[in-house]
Design a protein around this motif. Structure first.
Motif, PDB file in Angstrom:
ATOM      1  N   HIS A 196      -1.312   4.310  13.380  1.00 48.74           N
ATOM      2  CA  HIS A 196      -1.462   2.933  13.868  1.00 48.74           C
ATOM      3  C   HIS A 196      -0.460   2.613  14.987  1.00 48.74           C
ATOM      4  CE1 HIS A 196      -4.316   2.029  10.741  1.00 48.74           C
ATOM      5  NE2 HIS A 196      -3.472   2.416   9.809  1.00 48.74           N
ATOM      6  N   PRO A 197      -0.581   3.277  16.142  1.00 50.69           N
ATOM      7  CA  PRO A 197       0.392   3.046  17.221  1.00 50.69           C
ATOM      8  C   PRO A 197       0.390   1.613  17.750  1.00 50.69           C
ATOM      9  CG  PRO A 197      -1.463   4.357  18.005  1.00 50.69           C
ATOM     10  CD  PRO A 197      -1.608   4.251  16.510  1.00 50.69           C
ATOM     11  N   ARG A 198      -0.748   0.962  17.761  1.00 54.84           N
ATOM     12  CA  ARG A 198      -0.787  -0.432  18.234  1.00 54.84           C
ATOM     13  C   ARG A 198      -0.030  -1.343  17.280  1.00 54.84           C
ATOM     14  NH1 ARG A 198      -7.131  -0.504  19.694  1.00 54.84           N
ATOM     15  NH2 ARG A 198      -7.004   0.785  21.539  1.00 54.84           N
ATOM     16  N   PHE A 199      -0.164  -1.089  15.995  1.00 52.14           N
ATOM     17  CA  PHE A 199       0.576  -1.889  15.022  1.00 52.14           C
ATOM     18  C   PHE A 199       2.075  -1.622  15.137  1.00 52.14           C
ATOM     19  CE2 PHE A 199       2.590  -2.479  10.862  1.00 52.14           C
ATOM     20  CZ  PHE A 199       2.376  -3.834  10.712  1.00 52.14           C
ATOM     21  N   VAL A 200       2.461  -0.376  15.376  1.00 53.73           N
ATOM     22  CA  VAL A 200       3.886  -0.049  15.551  1.00 53.73           C
ATOM     23  C   VAL A 200       4.447  -0.834  16.730  1.00 53.73           C
ATOM     24  CG1 VAL A 200       5.522   1.787  16.133  1.00 53.73           C
ATOM     25  CG2 VAL A 200       3.701   2.211  14.457  1.00 53.73           C
ATOM     26  N   ARG A 201       3.690  -0.928  17.816  1.00 54.62           N
ATOM     27  CA  ARG A 201       4.113  -1.717  18.986  1.00 54.62           C
ATOM     28  C   ARG A 201       4.184  -3.204  18.622  1.00 54.62           C
ATOM     29  NH1 ARG A 201       1.352   0.848  22.458  1.00 54.62           N
ATOM     30  NH2 ARG A 201      -0.608  -0.221  22.062  1.00 54.62           N
TER      31      ARG A 201
ATOM     32  N   ALA B 113       5.848  -0.169   0.838  1.00 53.52           N
ATOM     33  CA  ALA B 113       5.080   1.074   0.787  1.00 53.52           C
ATOM     34  C   ALA B 113       5.934   2.181   0.196  1.00 53.52           C
ATOM     35  CB  ALA B 113       4.631   1.468   2.191  1.00 53.52           C
ATOM     36  N   LEU B 114       5.301   3.303  -0.074  1.00 51.04           N
ATOM     37  CA  LEU B 114       6.060   4.486  -0.473  1.00 51.04           C
ATOM     38  C   LEU B 114       6.713   5.102   0.753  1.00 51.04           C
ATOM     39  CD1 LEU B 114       3.639   6.177  -3.032  1.00 51.04           C
ATOM     40  CD2 LEU B 114       5.657   4.763  -3.501  1.00 51.04           C
ATOM     41  N   GLN B 115       5.991   5.092   1.882  1.00 53.29           N
ATOM     42  CA  GLN B 115       6.520   5.632   3.141  1.00 53.29           C
ATOM     43  C   GLN B 115       5.707   5.064   4.301  1.00 53.29           C
ATOM     44  OE1 GLN B 115       4.602   7.887   5.102  1.00 53.29           O
ATOM     45  NE2 GLN B 115       2.944   8.156   3.639  1.00 53.29           N
ATOM     46  N   TYR B 116       6.289   5.116   5.505  1.00 54.75           N
ATOM     47  CA  TYR B 116       5.646   4.569   6.700  1.00 54.75           C
ATOM     48  C   TYR B 116       5.349   5.639   7.756  1.00 54.75           C
ATOM     49  CZ  TYR B 116       6.810   0.052   4.744  1.00 54.75           C
ATOM     50  OH  TYR B 116       6.886  -1.048   3.927  1.00 54.75           O
ATOM     51  N   ASP B 117       5.567   6.906   7.434  1.00 53.82           N
ATOM     52  CA  ASP B 117       5.325   7.978   8.403  1.00 53.82           C
ATOM     53  C   ASP B 117       3.881   7.966   8.890  1.00 53.82           C
ATOM     54  OD1 ASP B 117       7.938   8.700   7.973  1.00 53.82           O
ATOM     55  OD2 ASP B 117       7.445  10.352   6.616  1.00 53.82           O
ATOM     56  N   ASP B 118       2.943   7.749   7.970  1.00 51.63           N
ATOM     57  CA  ASP B 118       1.531   7.745   8.360  1.00 51.63           C
ATOM     58  C   ASP B 118       1.172   6.534   9.219  1.00 51.63           C
ATOM     59  OD1 ASP B 118       1.006  10.139   7.034  1.00 51.63           O
ATOM     60  OD2 ASP B 118       0.671   9.109   5.134  1.00 51.63           O
ATOM     61  N   VAL B 119       1.833   5.412   9.007  1.00 49.26           N
ATOM     62  CA  VAL B 119       1.604   4.232   9.848  1.00 49.26           C
ATOM     63  C   VAL B 119       1.984   4.552  11.287  1.00 49.26           C
ATOM     64  CG1 VAL B 119       2.361   1.875  10.329  1.00 49.26           C
ATOM     65  CG2 VAL B 119       1.896   2.553   7.987  1.00 49.26           C
ATOM     66  N   VAL B 120       3.122   5.208  11.460  1.00 45.47           N
ATOM     67  CA  VAL B 120       3.588   5.556  12.801  1.00 45.47           C
ATOM     68  C   VAL B 120       2.586   6.474  13.502  1.00 45.47           C
ATOM     69  CG1 VAL B 120       5.426   6.744  14.076  1.00 45.47           C
ATOM     70  CG2 VAL B 120       6.007   5.191  12.194  1.00 45.47           C
ATOM     71  N   ARG B 121       2.027   7.432  12.755  1.00 45.97           N
ATOM     72  CA  ARG B 121       1.070   8.376  13.348  1.00 45.97           C
ATOM     73  C   ARG B 121      -0.312   7.765  13.567  1.00 45.97           C
ATOM     74  NH1 ARG B 121       3.799  11.934  10.009  1.00 45.97           N
ATOM     75  NH2 ARG B 121       2.338  11.722   8.286  1.00 45.97           N
TER      76      ARG B 121
ATOM     77  N   ASP C  22       0.880  -1.160   0.000  1.00 50.31           N
ATOM     78  CA  ASP C  22       0.000   0.000   0.000  1.00 50.31           C
ATOM     79  C   ASP C  22       0.919   1.211   0.000  1.00 50.31           C
ATOM     80  OD1 ASP C  22      -3.147   0.601   0.744  1.00 50.31           O
ATOM     81  OD2 ASP C  22      -1.797   2.216   1.361  1.00 50.31           O
ATOM     82  N   ALA C  23       0.451   2.308  -0.551  1.00 52.07           N
ATOM     83  CA  ALA C  23       1.287   3.513  -0.577  1.00 52.07           C
ATOM     84  C   ALA C  23       1.663   3.946   0.835  1.00 52.07           C
ATOM     85  CB  ALA C  23       0.576   4.640  -1.316  1.00 52.07           C
ATOM     86  N   ASP C  24       0.701   3.852   1.784  1.00 50.26           N
ATOM     87  CA  ASP C  24       0.981   4.310   3.141  1.00 50.26           C
ATOM     88  C   ASP C  24       0.285   3.499   4.242  1.00 50.26           C
ATOM     89  OD1 ASP C  24      -1.672   5.129   2.891  1.00 50.26           O
ATOM     90  OD2 ASP C  24      -1.121   7.237   2.589  1.00 50.26           O
ATOM     91  N   PHE C  25      -0.547   2.518   3.905  1.00 54.84           N
ATOM     92  CA  PHE C  25      -1.259   1.644   4.848  1.00 54.84           C
ATOM     93  C   PHE C  25      -2.206   2.384   5.796  1.00 54.84           C
ATOM     94  CE2 PHE C  25       2.353  -1.102   3.720  1.00 54.84           C
ATOM     95  CZ  PHE C  25       1.679  -2.249   3.378  1.00 54.84           C
ATOM     96  N   VAL C  26      -2.546   3.623   5.499  1.00 60.15           N
ATOM     97  CA  VAL C  26      -3.421   4.409   6.371  1.00 60.15           C
ATOM     98  C   VAL C  26      -4.800   3.771   6.494  1.00 60.15           C
ATOM     99  CG1 VAL C  26      -4.664   6.615   6.537  1.00 60.15           C
ATOM    100  CG2 VAL C  26      -2.223   6.579   6.059  1.00 60.15           C
ATOM    101  N   ASP C  27      -5.345   3.263   5.401  1.00 55.08           N
ATOM    102  CA  ASP C  27      -6.711   2.733   5.421  1.00 55.08           C
ATOM    103  C   ASP C  27      -6.798   1.268   5.825  1.00 55.08           C
ATOM    104  OD1 ASP C  27      -8.094   5.102   4.578  1.00 55.08           O
ATOM    105  OD2 ASP C  27      -7.129   4.823   2.639  1.00 55.08           O
ATOM    106  N   TRP C  28      -5.691   0.657   6.144  1.00 55.40           N
ATOM    107  CA  TRP C  28      -5.721  -0.723   6.621  1.00 55.40           C
ATOM    108  C   TRP C  28      -6.087  -0.707   8.106  1.00 55.40           C
ATOM    109  CZ3 TRP C  28      -2.574  -5.088   4.262  1.00 55.40           C
ATOM    110  CH2 TRP C  28      -2.440  -4.923   2.874  1.00 55.40           C
TER     111      TRP C  28
END
Length: 164
Positions: free
Chosen positions: A76-81, A66-74, A35-41
């Protein structure tokens, strides 16, 4: 050919969680996700994390692209953990920004098993149209596309960050 079309964001997110649970039940050793940024997952939802945790046994690999993961970090904090705790089975790569992606699906999840395969493709983020397929040929085409794109990517989204 076993294919099911869908339309709608809620259907896409529900099918993603179901596909993760299916991958565990089928003993799929690899998951490939684009995904470009996984925001909608639904990565921080309890059902998705439970399915990923059940799937993430020894010897299994989740390949994120992905193109970038900055949005995932912002977003999806549970997924980052979860990614930190399961770093042993997750690789995350970012595609070169100048790469043209006209033929790319909006989102893609491929589950690779010894006897079972699954591909979930989202064709566009505007109409939320896509297809869930159990056809091995679809999975193979998806893997070839994913591998070609991964060759033009670099490691990204480290499981931990060092701070001073």
């Amino acid at each position: 050919m076993n294919a099911q079309t869908f339309a709608g964001r809620a259907d896409f997110q529900r099918l993603l969680v179901e596909a993760l649970a299916w991958a565990d039940a089928q003993g799929c050793r690899e998951l490939h996700a684009w995904d470009a940024d996984f925001v909608d997952w639904p990565l921080s939802e309890a059902a998705a994390l439970a399915a990923l945790t059940a799937w993430a046994r020894n010897g299994r690999q989740l390949h994120l692209l992905a193109l970038q993961y900055d949005d995932v970090v912002r977003r999806h904090p549970r997924f980052v953990r979860w990614r930190r705790d399961f770093a042993h089975c997750v690789t995350a790569r970012a595609v070169e920004p100048e790469l043209r992606l006209e033929a790319a699906p909006a989102s893609l999840l491929l589950a690779v098993g010894a006897e079972s395969t699954l591909s979930l493709r989202l064709f566009d983020h505007h109409l939320w149209r896509g297809e869930l397929s159990l056809d091995p040929a679809e999975r193979l085409r998806g893997l070839e596309w994913f591998d070609a794109l991964a060759q033009r990517s670099s490691d990204s989204f480290a499981p931990t960050t060092l701070g001073l």
